[in-house]
Design a protein around this motif. Structure first.
Motif, PDB file in Angstrom:
ATOM      1  N   ALA A 197      44.227   0.613  42.293  1.00  0.00           N
ATOM      2  CA  ALA A 197      42.815   0.355  42.583  1.00  0.00           C
ATOM      3  C   ALA A 197      42.380   1.176  43.790  1.00  0.00           C
ATOM      4  CB  ALA A 197      42.604  -1.127  42.847  1.00  0.00           C
ATOM      5  N   GLU A 239      37.355  -1.207  39.137  1.00  0.00           N
ATOM      6  CA  GLU A 239      37.805  -2.340  38.329  1.00  0.00           C
ATOM      7  C   GLU A 239      37.713  -2.061  36.826  1.00  0.00           C
ATOM      8  OE1 GLU A 239      33.366  -3.244  38.964  1.00  0.00           O
ATOM      9  OE2 GLU A 239      34.998  -2.169  39.960  1.00  0.00           O
ATOM     10  N   LEU A 240      38.453  -2.879  36.060  1.00  0.00           N
ATOM     11  CA  LEU A 240      38.420  -2.818  34.605  1.00  0.00           C
ATOM     12  C   LEU A 240      37.206  -3.602  34.099  1.00  0.00           C
ATOM     13  CD1 LEU A 240      39.908  -1.982  31.956  1.00  0.00           C
ATOM     14  CD2 LEU A 240      41.066  -4.204  32.065  1.00  0.00           C
ATOM     15  N   PRO A 274      41.585   3.497  29.418  1.00  0.00           N
ATOM     16  CA  PRO A 274      42.782   3.215  30.228  1.00  0.00           C
ATOM     17  C   PRO A 274      43.904   4.229  30.058  1.00  0.00           C
ATOM     18  CG  PRO A 274      41.985   1.208  29.203  1.00  0.00           C
ATOM     19  CD  PRO A 274      41.199   2.327  28.608  1.00  0.00           C
ATOM     20  N   CYS A 329      34.872   4.066  37.148  1.00  0.00           N
ATOM     21  CA  CYS A 329      35.345   5.113  38.055  1.00  0.00           C
ATOM     22  C   CYS A 329      34.151   5.816  38.670  1.00  0.00           C
ATOM     23  CB  CYS A 329      36.218   6.127  37.312  1.00  0.00           C
ATOM     24  SG  CYS A 329      37.695   5.385  36.557  1.00  0.00           S
ATOM     25  N   ARG A 388      39.220   5.284  41.103  1.00  0.00           N
ATOM     26  CA  ARG A 388      39.353   4.256  40.081  1.00  0.00           C
ATOM     27  C   ARG A 388      39.047   2.889  40.661  1.00  0.00           C
ATOM     28  NH1 ARG A 388      44.037   0.819  37.971  1.00  0.00           N
ATOM     29  NH2 ARG A 388      42.653  -0.605  39.066  1.00  0.00           N
ATOM     30  N   GLU A 427      45.012   3.837  33.804  1.00  0.00           N
ATOM     31  CA  GLU A 427      45.395   2.443  34.058  1.00  0.00           C
ATOM     32  C   GLU A 427      46.540   2.320  35.063  1.00  0.00           C
ATOM     33  OE1 GLU A 427      46.610   0.670  30.408  1.00  0.00           O
ATOM     34  OE2 GLU A 427      48.205   2.130  30.043  1.00  0.00           O
ATOM     35  N   ARG A 462      37.363  -0.563  29.511  1.00  0.00           N
ATOM     36  CA  ARG A 462      37.367   0.721  30.217  1.00  0.00           C
ATOM     37  C   ARG A 462      37.289   0.499  31.724  1.00  0.00           C
ATOM     38  NH1 ARG A 462      36.556   5.258  26.889  1.00  0.00           N
ATOM     39  NH2 ARG A 462      36.186   4.667  24.715  1.00  0.00           N
ATOM     40  N   TYR A 463      37.783   1.478  32.464  1.00  0.00           N
ATOM     41  CA  TYR A 463      37.764   1.381  33.915  1.00  0.00           C
ATOM     42  C   TYR A 463      36.498   2.015  34.489  1.00  0.00           C
ATOM     43  CZ  TYR A 463      42.497  -0.389  34.394  1.00  0.00           C
ATOM     44  OH  TYR A 463      43.623  -1.180  34.358  1.00  0.00           O
TER      45      TYR A 463
END
Length: 204
Positions: free
Chosen positions: A157, A173-174, A194, A181, A171, A153, A178-179
């Motif tokens: 970006a 967006e959220l 995160p 990736c 990485r 987190e 969860r992100y």
């Protein structure tokens, strides 16, 4: 070396005598375990001639080790009272966790941020376990930081990071919790927690 002195290697000093008494009172097998990436600790109820068994990862900081230990002892106490009739992190467990945490609150062992996170966690019925992110983040603040290690987190970006197996990700967006990736070499998409710890890849 007696039990209390051994526990002081992993716990805040003032907490060690309390945990030593619990181990004796509940006749529990207490093991300091190797690091397990998927969990901090584990409780096993009596089975096949074996009594209560608790294990906690050796590499936790003292506060995380204590919270995890109390978490598992609350499972033990709940099992003693209800056996399999109570849900793993249900009302009975929450009540016992809160009760068993009180001695350490009275001893003022926890820093204010951890104490606040534990209190909020216990008051929040939606939080099912010590995977509660607010509590997890508060505990992680007291880890000894390794160079370049950072949580997902905190990566900017489109920043790059390296996973434990050496793969490099970007990485994005959220997505809910969860992100998103993207693995750089394959363009495959993965979802990361995160607070997963990764190695920051600095731009060349």
């Amino acid at each position: 070396m007696d039990k209390t002195e051994i526990l002081k290697q992993y716990l805040p000093d003032a907490a060690a005598p309390v945990i030593a008494k619990w181990i004796d009172y509940f006749q529990c097998e207490f093991k300091v375990s190797r690091n397990r990436g998927t969990k901090f600790g584990d409780y096993r109820s009596p089975f096949d001639g074996k009594g209560h068994r608790i294990s906690v990862n050796y590499n936790l900081n003292a506060y995380a080790f204590l919270v995890t230990t109390v978490h598992e002892f609350a499972h033990l106490y709940t099992w003693d009272q209800h056996q399999h009739k109570a849900k793993p992190h249900g009302t009975e467990w929450k009540s016992n966790f809160k009760r068993m945490m009180k001695p350490f609150f009275d001893l003022e062992i926890f820093p204010p941020d951890i104490k606040r996170a534990i209190s909020n966690y216990l008051d929040n019925p939606a939080a099912s376990s010590c995977s509660d992110l607010t509590l997890f983040r508060a505990l992680k603040n007291y880890d000894v930081k390794e160079a370049l290690v950072i949580s997902v987190e905190k990566i900017p970006a489109n920043g790059l990071f390296k996973w434990k197996d050496g793969r490099v990700f970007r990485r994005e967006e959220l997505l809910r919790k969860r992100y998103r990736c993207v693995e750089v070499s394959t363009n495959r998409v993965y979802l990361f927690n995160p607070v997963a710890e990764v190695e920051l890849v600095k731009a060349s």
